[in-house]
Every structure is written in C-alpha cells, then in structure tokens.
Design a protein around this motif. Structure first.
Motif, PDB file in Angstrom:
ATOM      1  N   VAL A 129      38.283  44.238  87.598  1.00 26.67           N
ATOM      2  CA  VAL A 129      37.953  45.026  88.701  1.00 26.67           C
ATOM      3  C   VAL A 129      38.951  46.339  88.754  1.00 26.67           C
ATOM      4  CG1 VAL A 129      37.947  45.530  91.272  1.00 26.67           C
ATOM      5  CG2 VAL A 129      36.769  43.427  89.991  1.00 26.67           C
ATOM      6  N   VAL A 130      40.365  45.856  88.428  1.00 25.09           N
ATOM      7  CA  VAL A 130      41.454  46.713  88.633  1.00 25.09           C
ATOM      8  C   VAL A 130      41.161  47.920  87.359  1.00 25.09           C
ATOM      9  CG1 VAL A 130      43.953  47.223  88.869  1.00 25.09           C
ATOM     10  CG2 VAL A 130      42.813  45.368  90.038  1.00 25.09           C
ATOM     11  N   ASP A 131      40.854  47.133  86.249  1.00 20.79           N
ATOM     12  CA  ASP A 131      40.884  47.955  85.129  1.00 20.79           C
ATOM     13  C   ASP A 131      39.782  49.157  85.275  1.00 20.79           C
ATOM     14  OD1 ASP A 131      42.643  46.623  83.622  1.00 20.79           O
ATOM     15  OD2 ASP A 131      41.337  45.351  82.661  1.00 20.79           O
ATOM     16  N   ALA A 132      38.683  48.718  86.226  1.00 23.00           N
ATOM     17  CA  ALA A 132      37.457  49.738  86.487  1.00 23.00           C
ATOM     18  C   ALA A 132      37.866  50.696  87.279  1.00 23.00           C
ATOM     19  CB  ALA A 132      36.249  48.986  86.653  1.00 23.00           C
ATOM     20  N   GLY A 133      39.129  50.530  87.919  1.00 17.06           N
ATOM     21  CA  GLY A 133      39.483  51.697  89.077  1.00 17.06           C
ATOM     22  C   GLY A 133      39.140  51.319  90.650  1.00 17.06           C
ATOM     23  N   GLY A 134      38.975  49.817  90.580  1.00 14.75           N
ATOM     24  CA  GLY A 134      38.273  49.358  91.804  1.00 14.75           C
ATOM     25  C   GLY A 134      39.682  48.705  92.631  1.00 14.75           C
ATOM     26  N   VAL A 135      38.962  48.338  94.002  1.00 12.84           N
ATOM     27  CA  VAL A 135      39.996  47.545  94.584  1.00 12.84           C
ATOM     28  C   VAL A 135      39.598  46.252  95.062  1.00 12.84           C
ATOM     29  CG1 VAL A 135      41.127  47.604  97.147  1.00 12.84           C
ATOM     30  CG2 VAL A 135      40.848  49.713  96.003  1.00 12.84           C
ATOM     31  N   PRO A 136      39.840  45.163  94.706  1.00 11.68           N
ATOM     32  CA  PRO A 136      39.635  43.792  95.006  1.00 11.68           C
ATOM     33  C   PRO A 136      39.736  43.289  96.586  1.00 11.68           C
ATOM     34  CG  PRO A 136      41.120  43.846  93.033  1.00 11.68           C
ATOM     35  CD  PRO A 136      41.313  45.197  93.751  1.00 11.68           C
ATOM     36  N   GLU A 155      48.938  42.767  85.553  1.00 11.90           N
ATOM     37  CA  GLU A 155      48.620  42.960  83.933  1.00 11.90           C
ATOM     38  C   GLU A 155      47.696  44.281  83.823  1.00 11.90           C
ATOM     39  OE1 GLU A 155      48.611  38.253  82.651  1.00 11.90           O
ATOM     40  OE2 GLU A 155      46.757  39.119  83.298  1.00 11.90           O
ATOM     41  N   SER A 156      46.854  44.504  84.982  1.00 12.70           N
ATOM     42  CA  SER A 156      46.268  45.501  84.931  1.00 12.70           C
ATOM     43  C   SER A 156      47.018  47.052  84.727  1.00 12.70           C
ATOM     44  CB  SER A 156      45.050  45.939  85.851  1.00 12.70           C
ATOM     45  OG  SER A 156      44.237  47.053  85.677  1.00 12.70           O
ATOM     46  N   SER A 157      47.879  47.078  85.675  1.00 14.01           N
ATOM     47  CA  SER A 157      48.690  48.208  85.840  1.00 14.01           C
ATOM     48  C   SER A 157      50.043  48.392  84.829  1.00 14.01           C
ATOM     49  CB  SER A 157      49.401  48.193  87.111  1.00 14.01           C
ATOM     50  OG  SER A 157      50.135  47.045  87.433  1.00 14.01           O
ATOM     51  N   GLY A 158      50.402  47.088  84.170  1.00 14.36           N
ATOM     52  CA  GLY A 158      51.374  47.374  83.309  1.00 14.36           C
ATOM     53  C   GLY A 158      52.796  47.140  84.280  1.00 14.36           C
ATOM     54  N   LEU A 159      52.883  46.820  85.523  1.00  9.47           N
ATOM     55  CA  LEU A 159      53.951  46.926  86.388  1.00  9.47           C
ATOM     56  C   LEU A 159      54.075  45.631  87.282  1.00  9.47           C
ATOM     57  CD1 LEU A 159      53.038  50.389  87.955  1.00  9.47           C
ATOM     58  CD2 LEU A 159      54.795  50.097  86.215  1.00  9.47           C
ATOM     59  N   ALA A 291      46.463  48.439  96.289  1.00 10.24           N
ATOM     60  CA  ALA A 291      45.820  47.735  95.343  1.00 10.24           C
ATOM     61  C   ALA A 291      44.918  46.737  95.549  1.00 10.24           C
ATOM     62  CB  ALA A 291      46.550  47.280  94.070  1.00 10.24           C
ATOM     63  N   TYR A 292      44.801  45.955  96.685  1.00 10.71           N
ATOM     64  CA  TYR A 292      44.114  44.909  96.871  1.00 10.71           C
ATOM     65  C   TYR A 292      44.262  44.406  98.437  1.00 10.71           C
ATOM     66  CZ  TYR A 292      47.724  41.369  96.651  1.00 10.71           C
ATOM     67  OH  TYR A 292      48.807  40.519  96.644  1.00 10.71           O
ATOM     68  N   LEU A 293      43.306  43.689  98.763  1.00 13.85           N
ATOM     69  CA  LEU A 293      43.413  43.115 100.208  1.00 13.85           C
ATOM     70  C   LEU A 293      42.962  41.595 100.046  1.00 13.85           C
ATOM     71  CD1 LEU A 293      43.632  42.923 103.324  1.00 13.85           C
ATOM     72  CD2 LEU A 293      41.073  43.592 103.170  1.00 13.85           C
ATOM     73  N   HIS A 294      43.846  40.714 100.787  1.00 17.99           N
ATOM     74  CA  HIS A 294      43.566  39.398 100.496  1.00 17.99           C
ATOM     75  C   HIS A 294      43.588  38.785 101.743  1.00 17.99           C
ATOM     76  CE1 HIS A 294      44.943  35.063  98.835  1.00 17.99           C
ATOM     77  NE2 HIS A 294      43.852  35.250  99.088  1.00 17.99           N
ATOM     78  N   LEU A 295      42.584  37.828 102.285  1.00 19.79           N
ATOM     79  CA  LEU A 295      42.778  37.417 103.571  1.00 19.79           C
ATOM     80  C   LEU A 295      42.141  35.701 103.371  1.00 19.79           C
ATOM     81  CD1 LEU A 295      40.502  39.966 105.417  1.00 19.79           C
ATOM     82  CD2 LEU A 295      42.990  39.788 105.378  1.00 19.79           C
ATOM     83  N   PRO A 296      43.305  35.156 103.425  1.00 15.25           N
ATOM     84  CA  PRO A 296      42.915  33.592 102.832  1.00 15.25           C
ATOM     85  C   PRO A 296      43.207  32.951 104.077  1.00 15.25           C
ATOM     86  CG  PRO A 296      45.128  34.260 102.379  1.00 15.25           C
ATOM     87  CD  PRO A 296      44.599  35.472 102.703  1.00 15.25           C
ATOM     88  N   GLU A 297      42.977  31.381 104.169  1.00 15.94           N
ATOM     89  CA  GLU A 297      43.360  30.259 104.844  1.00 15.94           C
ATOM     90  C   GLU A 297      42.411  30.012 106.195  1.00 15.94           C
ATOM     91  OE1 GLU A 297      45.727  28.201 104.270  1.00 15.94           O
ATOM     92  OE2 GLU A 297      46.609  28.941 102.397  1.00 15.94           O
ATOM     93  N   ALA A 298      41.496  30.999 106.609  1.00 18.07           N
ATOM     94  CA  ALA A 298      40.759  30.667 107.533  1.00 18.07           C
ATOM     95  C   ALA A 298      39.749  29.389 107.043  1.00 18.07           C
ATOM     96  CB  ALA A 298      39.595  31.866 107.535  1.00 18.07           C
ATOM     97  N   ALA A 299      39.613  28.683 108.124  1.00 19.96           N
ATOM     98  CA  ALA A 299      38.974  27.409 107.851  1.00 19.96           C
ATOM     99  C   ALA A 299      37.949  26.750 109.178  1.00 19.96           C
ATOM    100  CB  ALA A 299      39.971  26.330 107.532  1.00 19.96           C
TER     101      ALA A 299
END
Length: 329
Positions: A129-136, A155-159, A291-299
């Motif tokens: 996704v990031v290689d394609a210019g997207g935001v996961p 790995e996509s950004s090399g940083l 670069a991304y948004l992560h929303l974990p742990e809701a159960a």
C-alpha cells in the motif's frame, strides 16, 4: 492473493457486502462510493489514498495475558463506517476497502509462531500500500500488529520512522516472543522505529523494565495522571509531539484501551474520553508525513458493545480521513 501459513488476506466478496452495506432512498452512503478491492490482478485500488484493512485475531493480546475478542472489532466497525453519509465533508471516493486478514482455519493452541506468521502477511500488505502512495488504516486485532505495520512502512520508505501512540501501556516489554506487549521493542531493536512517543501512560500499569526501556530508547513519554492534575497538559503533550515530529515520516497509534469504559483487551474505568481520542487523531492527521493509522485492541462481546465500538471507530476513522484530506489533498 497474499497468504501465509496460518493467515490469509480476504478481499471483499458478495457475502461480505450483504453484511456491510445498507442504503436509503434519497441518501448516498460512503459505502456506495468506496472501492472494494477485488483481485490482485486489478490495480485500480492504487488510485485511492486511504486503504482500510481489518485484522481478525486476538492471539497477540491473549499471549500477553489480555482478554480475547479483538478479532470481532472489524465486523463491528465496517457496516457502521460504510453507512455514514457521503457529503461535502467526506464522500468516500478516496477510500479503498481491502477486506480483512483472517486465520485460514481455526487455531486451537496459540503460540508466538502464529504472531510471527501474521507479521509476515501484514507487513507485506502495508508495504504494498505504501509503495503505491497510500495510507494504511488498520482496524481490529491486537497491538502486536504495530510491529508489522511499522516494518512495512519503514521498508517502503527506506527510513526508520517515528511513531506516536496514545496508550495506557507502552508495549515495550522484553523481546520474549511476539505478542501485544512488545511490538515497539521489536520495531526499535530491528531498526524500523527511529523515535517513539507514547502519551497518557498509566503509572501503575507499566513495570519498571518498561519504563527503563523507554529511557534506553530515548522515547518521549507522558502520564495520564498528569492530565488529571493539569488538564491542559493533554493538549500540550499532543502539541509537543506534533511540533517535534512534524517533518518526520510518522505512524499514528491509538490503543482503544486508552478510552474509559471501552470494551477492550485491557478494560479500564479511568481513561480518556472518545472526544479526547478524536482531538488527538484530528491533530495527528494533519502531520506533514503521516504514514498510517492503527486502531487495535477493541474487543466487543455482545450487540451493545459492538454498537459502542463500531460507532467509536467510525468517528475516529472519519475524523482522521477528513483532517488528512483537509491538509494534504
């Protein structure tokens, strides 16, 4: 199709769309405008900016001694998200729904190798996704998934990237096998995480090893208790991270455990409000290189909890997308 030994990425099928989509005469919902990814051969998904992926697992939290149930968060979220109005604030045209990662078959005895296997699959998708210019935008599952997300972006950004996390727990436990308590330890040790900021830690729920490790990582961290004493520090801490990391490639994390009374893998009666979570994400979405948004742990465990989680996650994702578009597109 991206697959690993124990998990697979499932693109939306007709049975999924029947569960997820609803329509009403005279209205347009964003579910009528988003793109649903269909096959690996078609590359029209690369034209979209935001890429939503669900993760249906609770192995990471359970290996960390937490509650199960995070595998159900995505299904609580997706029909409510797709059902919001398409209007001048958000049409849905910039969004692709990739589907979800699920186990290939029931996993009876969980182990660290299952988390390693999920790491491989999720990091490959994020990099694509990031290689394609997207935001996961990754919804559901445990906080163990922060590691493969950071790895894929790096790995996509090399940083080595920066990450900000609003969380009662720093998740920098020892590297004793992958689980939801140590994703940032692994990301830092392997050179994918350059700078870590974690806001709103709860003083009594981070052991001394974790606190010492944060110092070793030269992380920026603050405590929820300071917000109780001086409420203005909540915004001040957010602004400090924003100002110091504005020009860095930046991942944004919000552990749903941080929200008071949210059904989650580590439930707490003392925490931020949903509105404070929204303020945090709206600010971070305007970072120059988010670069991304992560929303974990809701159960969720029942229909009422599914409603609470589904609508909360919907507010958070729509806030993030709208603010990003306002500042970047």
């Amino acid at each position: 199709m991206l697959e690993s030994t124990y998990f697979k990425l499932k693109f939306p099928e007709e049975t999924d769309l029947k569960r997820w989509l609803s329509e009403r005469d005279g209205e347009i919902r964003i579910g009528q405008n988003v793109l649903f990814r269909s096959t690996n051969e078609s590359e029209d998904w690369k034209e979209k900016k935001f890429h939503v992926m669900g993760v249906k697992e609770d192995i990471g939290p359970r290996l960390n001694g937490g509650l199960g149930g995070s595998q159900a968060a995505f299904e609580a979220f997706i029909p409510r998200f797709l059902g919001v109005q398409s209007n001048q604030f958000l049409t849905g045209n910039s969004i692709c729904i990739h589907g979800y990662i699920d186990s290939r078959e029931p996993i009876d005895a969980i182990s660290f190798m299952h988390v390693d296997d999920l790491d491989y699959l999720l990091s490959a998708w994020v990099k694509e996704v990031v290689d394609a210019g997207g935001v996961p935008i990754v919804i559901g599952g445990g906080h163990n998934n922060a590691y493969p997300i950071i790895k894929g972006v790096s790995e996509s950004s090399g940083l080595a990237i920066s990450v900000v996390n609003l969380d009662p727990h720093a998740d920098t436990r020892a590297m004793e096998g992958r689980h939801s308590g140590n994703p940032f330890s692994y990301a830092y040790e392997y050179g994918f995480l350059g700078h870590y900021s974690v806001l709103g830690l709860h003083e009594s729920y981070n052991n001394q090893f974790i606190l010492d490790h944060l110092h070793e990582m030269k992380a920026f961290f603050t405590f929820y208790e300071s917000w109780l004493e001086k409420p203005f520090k909540f915004q001040a801490d957010i602004d400090k991270v924003y100002d110091s990391q504005f020009q860095n490639v930046m991942g944004v994390e919000l552990d749903m455990d941080a929200i008071a009374y949210m059904p989650s893998s580590a439930f707490t009666p003392s925490g931020i409000t949903v509105d404070q979570a929204r303020i945090y994400l709206r600010k971070m979405a305007s970072l120059e290189k988010v670069a991304y948004l992560h929303l974990p742990e809701a159960a969720p465990k029942n229909e009422r909890e599914e409603l609470i989680i589904g609508k909360t996650l919907t507010y958070l994702v729509t806030d993030f997308v709208k603010e990003y578009q306002k500042h970047h597109l």
